[in-house]
Scaffold this active site. Structure first.
Site, short mmCIF file in Angstrom:
data_model
loop_
_atom_site.label_atom_id
_atom_site.label_comp_id
_atom_site.label_asym_id
_atom_site.label_seq_id
_atom_site.Cartn_x
_atom_site.Cartn_y
_atom_site.Cartn_z
N SER A 1 0.84 -1.19 0.00
CA SER A 1 0.00 0.00 0.00
C SER A 1 0.88 1.25 0.00
CB SER A 1 -0.96 -0.04 1.20
OG SER A 1 -2.01 0.89 1.04
N GLU B 1 -1.39 -2.37 -8.53
CA GLU B 1 -2.60 -2.69 -7.79
C GLU B 1 -3.08 -1.42 -7.12
OE1 GLU B 1 -3.21 -2.96 -4.16
OE2 GLU B 1 -1.36 -1.86 -3.83
N HIS C 1 -4.59 -5.33 -2.09
CA HIS C 1 -5.52 -5.16 -0.97
C HIS C 1 -6.61 -6.23 -1.08
CE1 HIS C 1 -3.54 -1.24 -1.16
NE2 HIS C 1 -3.99 -0.98 0.05
#
Length: 306
Positions: free
Chosen positions: A109, A207, A277
């Site tokens: 992230s 992502e 995620h």
């Protein structure tokens, strides 16, 4: 590239929070899992600090990162969570310290910015994998995702096929190159900085979470216009969780957006990888050599530890 040493039972992992404040309940619930792996846990002094939407001031978060890399008793560093804040501290990091004390560094992230910066400044292979308060400490954290930590104890060839999740071929081809990337919005944020993502002759992994198709379109447009897509050897499309349109009914689908930017590239592009995620979460070493193939619909990644 520089590979960190593998872990052994009885060694110690350090926990830092270089972005937003972690959920402390979930963080503490994650510790038994690390203990089950045979590891001791050392939590950095400012993990419980808060400064607005940050886990402590920039100075405090940099202090914790430096402390864990400098500590000879710490053999790996795992991030408690993401959120926001790593780009703020990139200029304050002592990359010479990291290069002189290479060790496993694990997170995803917002941690993408640190992966990109550390790799660019030191050549250290780092790991894109589930974090403690964000994932490991939650009740629904699954056994497959837990098993991905085993690659830290033994050099492991990772092999992703459609036996794990359905994979879609957007563009045909086979390419072998080093795997780079992570969270798409953070990669775009790095462009124009000293820590700009380098995609030339690399397999680019992307992502994201909570971004509508028009936002993903915007990010990919920036990658295209900056030459990052044309330079890549291949593209690995990970999980885009919660990517449904919300602000208006009229929208392109995520698949339409991906097809627009990737279908005409003369390189392999595959989507559907459960990396990001999501659960299960397939953890990968960034900087390791990998092969992406549309012929076998697979991604094979060399070990990230020595």
């Amino acid at each position: 590239m520089m590979y960190p040493k593998r872990l052994h039972p009885g060694q110690t992992v350090g926990v830092i929070a270089p972005a937003s404040p972690p959920n402390l309940k979930h963080l503490h619930q994650s510790i038994p899992f690390l203990n089950e792996l045979g590891l001791h846990v050392k939590i950095a002094p400012h993990v419980t600090s808060t400064y607005g939407y940050l886990a402590g001031t920039d100075k405090e978060r940099v202090y914790d990162l430096h402390m864990m890399f400098a500590d000879r008793d710490v053999d790996a560093i795992i991030c408690a969570g993401g959120g926001y804040g790593t780009s703020r501290i990139a200029d304050s990091i002592n990359y010479k310290l990291i290069k002189q004390n290479p060790k496993i560094f694990w997170g995803y992230s917002d941690i993408t910015y640190l992966h990109t910066a550390i790799q660019k400044k030191t050549g250290l292979v780092t790991f894109h994998g589930p974090m403690l308060s964000s994932d490991v400490g939650k009740e629904h954290f699954d056994s497959f995702s837990k098993s991905m930590f085993h690659q830290l104890f033994q050099p492991t060839l990772l092999h992703y096929t459609d036996a794990i999740s359905p994979l879609n071929v957007i563009s045909d081809g086979v390419a072998t190159a080093r795997l780079v990337g992570g969270n798409l919005s953070l990669l775009v944020n790095s462009i124009g900085s000293p820590y700009e993502i380098e995609t030339k002759d690399k397999l680019l992994f992307i992502e994201d979470v909570g971004e509508e198709p028009y936002r993903i379109d915007s990010f990919l447009s920036q990658l295209k216009l900056s030459g990052k897509l044309d330079e890549a050897a291949g593209i690995v499309v990970g999980d885009f969780n919660d990517a449904e349109p919300k602000k208006r009914n009229e929208s392109l689908t995520l698949d339409q957006v991906l097809h627009h930017y990737f279908a005409n590239l003369d390189i392999p592009v595959l989507s559907g990888f459960k990396i990001g995620h999501c659960l299960p979460h397939f953890a990968v070493p960034l900087g390791s050599k990998a092969t992406l193939s549309s012929l076998t619909a697979s991604l094979t990644i060399e070990a990230g530890v020595s």
